[in-house]
Design an enzyme around this catalytic site. Structure first.
Site, mmCIF file in Angstrom:
data_model
loop_
_atom_site.group_PDB
_atom_site.id
_atom_site.type_symbol
_atom_site.label_atom_id
_atom_site.label_comp_id
_atom_site.label_asym_id
_atom_site.label_seq_id
_atom_site.Cartn_x
_atom_site.Cartn_y
_atom_site.Cartn_z
ATOM 1 N N ASP A 116 36.017 37.425 36.429
ATOM 2 C CA ASP A 116 37.622 38.068 37.296
ATOM 3 C C ASP A 116 37.227 39.264 37.681
ATOM 4 O O ASP A 116 36.158 40.118 38.077
ATOM 5 C CB ASP A 116 38.585 37.818 36.342
ATOM 6 N N HIS A 176 35.355 39.680 40.709
ATOM 7 C CA HIS A 176 36.280 39.722 41.593
ATOM 8 C C HIS A 176 36.712 41.116 42.559
ATOM 9 O O HIS A 176 37.578 41.210 42.957
ATOM 10 C CB HIS A 176 37.659 38.996 41.415
#
Ligand SMILES: *[C@@H]1O[C@H](CO)[C@@H](O)[C@H](O)[C@H]1NC(C)=O
Ligand SMILES: *[C@@H]1O[C@H](CO)[C@@H](O)[C@H](O)[C@H]1NC(C)=O
Length: 388
Positions: free
Chosen positions: A217, A240
């Site tokens: 993430d 991310h």
């Protein structure tokens, strides 16, 4: 003569013995019953060592020697009687292999309400693989625990810690002030769900330096109420990217500097996102400088209409004001044609956006920009240059 020698000897003993005794008093978790065998539950030994350090009126070091120490949920709770607790870890702390034991949310290792703590070295292994697999399979699984949580803290130093395979977020800094994170290595699989590397919220004067983050993430997520944050020399990927504003509600984000960061193969580079719903929040005075993008899917993103799962965002209109955001010396390659995406609302535009020395390519071409309701300025060589 003999008397002088004896005197010297006594002086020697007197001078050096107390130091040895003091060192012997350093709480070593093994002396409190911890076993470096990777299996025996050493939770209570860690709590006892903490209790000793916390009740000491002088600065104290807790030593975790080499070996793997199995520990369940631990809250290192303050306030303490001294402002100088050092936790020196040579070995590893390992979460229980059954993810249910710590998996019901919250933190696995939680430091709460302490002023003046340093954590040096060591491996913190959340053993999250089983839980990631459970989540990816679509089964009903526990939420998962954050590996390392700091809350209500002042004056924290974290140096050389390796945080691996956390069930959920890896390191969370929540309601803290004056934090220095340096030389940290965070790693989780690129497809592990919700494993944000370092999450900061409601905190001020946090510095994150010289760290490597590989995760499933956000590498670093900057939540509401973050001010005076400094991020420098970071390698991010997979992951991310660095993201401002998960759920900016009332508390805004202000004065954030992100410098000398490399994103390799990440989903996003630098992103600011705000929920498409009414709010008094803001994101302002943010600088992204000297950033290298290596095959990044979405290198630069501002999204004022962020609406995960498409619910709870009436009319998709963001109330978050986004203002004074500088992009300076950002270069490299985009994995998609549109490398700059700024999607703001007609009512609440994004203003004071500044692009300077931007050079992003897509395959062998120049990349493109797509911008809605953005006001700002361009200087130096900027490619793509079709934003304002
Ligand atoms: C951080 O990294 C930079 C460059 O890699 C290096 O010059 C600096 O000494 C490092 N800082 C610390 C405190 O390790
Ligand atoms: C912004 O934050 C940095 C630390 O990251 C601090 O040194 C600086 O003084 C802050 N600037 C303002 C205007 O508060």
């Amino acid at each position: 003569m003999a008397q002088i020698v004896l005197h010297a000897l006594l002086l020697f003993l007197f001078t050096f013995t107390p130091a040895t005794v003091a060192e012997g008093a350093t709480p070593n978790v093994v002396n409190f019953g911890a076993k470096p065998d990777g299996e025996t539950d050493s939770t209570n030994a860690f709590l006892s060592a903490w209790g000793r350090a916390c009740s000491s009126t002088t600065p104290t070091t807790i030593h975790v020697p080499l070996g793997r120490f199995s520990v369940g949920k631990v809250v290192f709770k303050g306030p303490c009687k001294n402002k100088g607790i050092t936790v020196r870890i040579d070995g590893a702390l390992v979460a229980p292999s059954n993810y249910d034991v710590i998996g019901n949310g919250g933190n696995w290792l939680h430091f709460d309400e302490v002023d003046g703590v340093a954590v040096f070295g060591g491996v913190l292994d959340g053993q999250g693989i089983g839980l990631w697999e459970c989540k990816r399979s679509g089964k009903i699984c526990p939420t998962g625990a954050t590996n390392l949580g700091f809350s209500n803290w002042k004056n924290i130093v974290m140096n050389g810690v390796r945080c691996v395979k956390s069930q959920m977020f890896q390191i969370v800094i929540d309601r803290c002030e004056n934090v220095r994170v340096e030389g940290v290595k965070v790693s989780a699989a690129g497809n592990s769900p919700n494993t944000d590397g370092i999450h900061v919220q409601l905190s001020s004067r946090v510095t994150i330096l010289n760290s490597t983050i590989a995760t499933g993430d956000d590498c670093i997520s900057i939540g509401p109420g973050t001010t005076n944050l400094w991020i420098q020399n970071i390698a991010c990927g997979p992951g991310h990217g660095i993201s401002v504003g998960n759920e900016l509600e009332e508390a805004g984000v202000e004065n954030v500097t992100v410098k000398a960061v490399t994103f390799a193969g990440t989903e996003n580079g630098v992103r600011i996102k705000s929920w498409g719903r009414p709010s008094n929040g803001f994101a302002r005075n943010i600088l992204f400088q000297h950033v290298t993008m290596l095959n990044v899917q979405n290198p630069i993103v501002i999204d004022q209409n962020y609406c995960p799962h498409q619910n709870n965002c009436p009319g998709q209109v963001s109330g978050i004001r986004i203002n004074n955001i500088k992009y300076l010396d950002i270069h490299g390659s985009s994995a998609s044609e549109v490398a700059v995406k700024m999607n703001c609302c007609p009512k609440q535009q994004c203003s004071g956006i500044s692009l300077e020395d931007l050079m992003l390519t897509y395959e062998t071409k120049q990349a493109l920009a797509s911008c809605n309701h953005v006001r700002g300025i361009v200087s130096g060589l900027v490619q793509p240059n079709n934003c304002f």
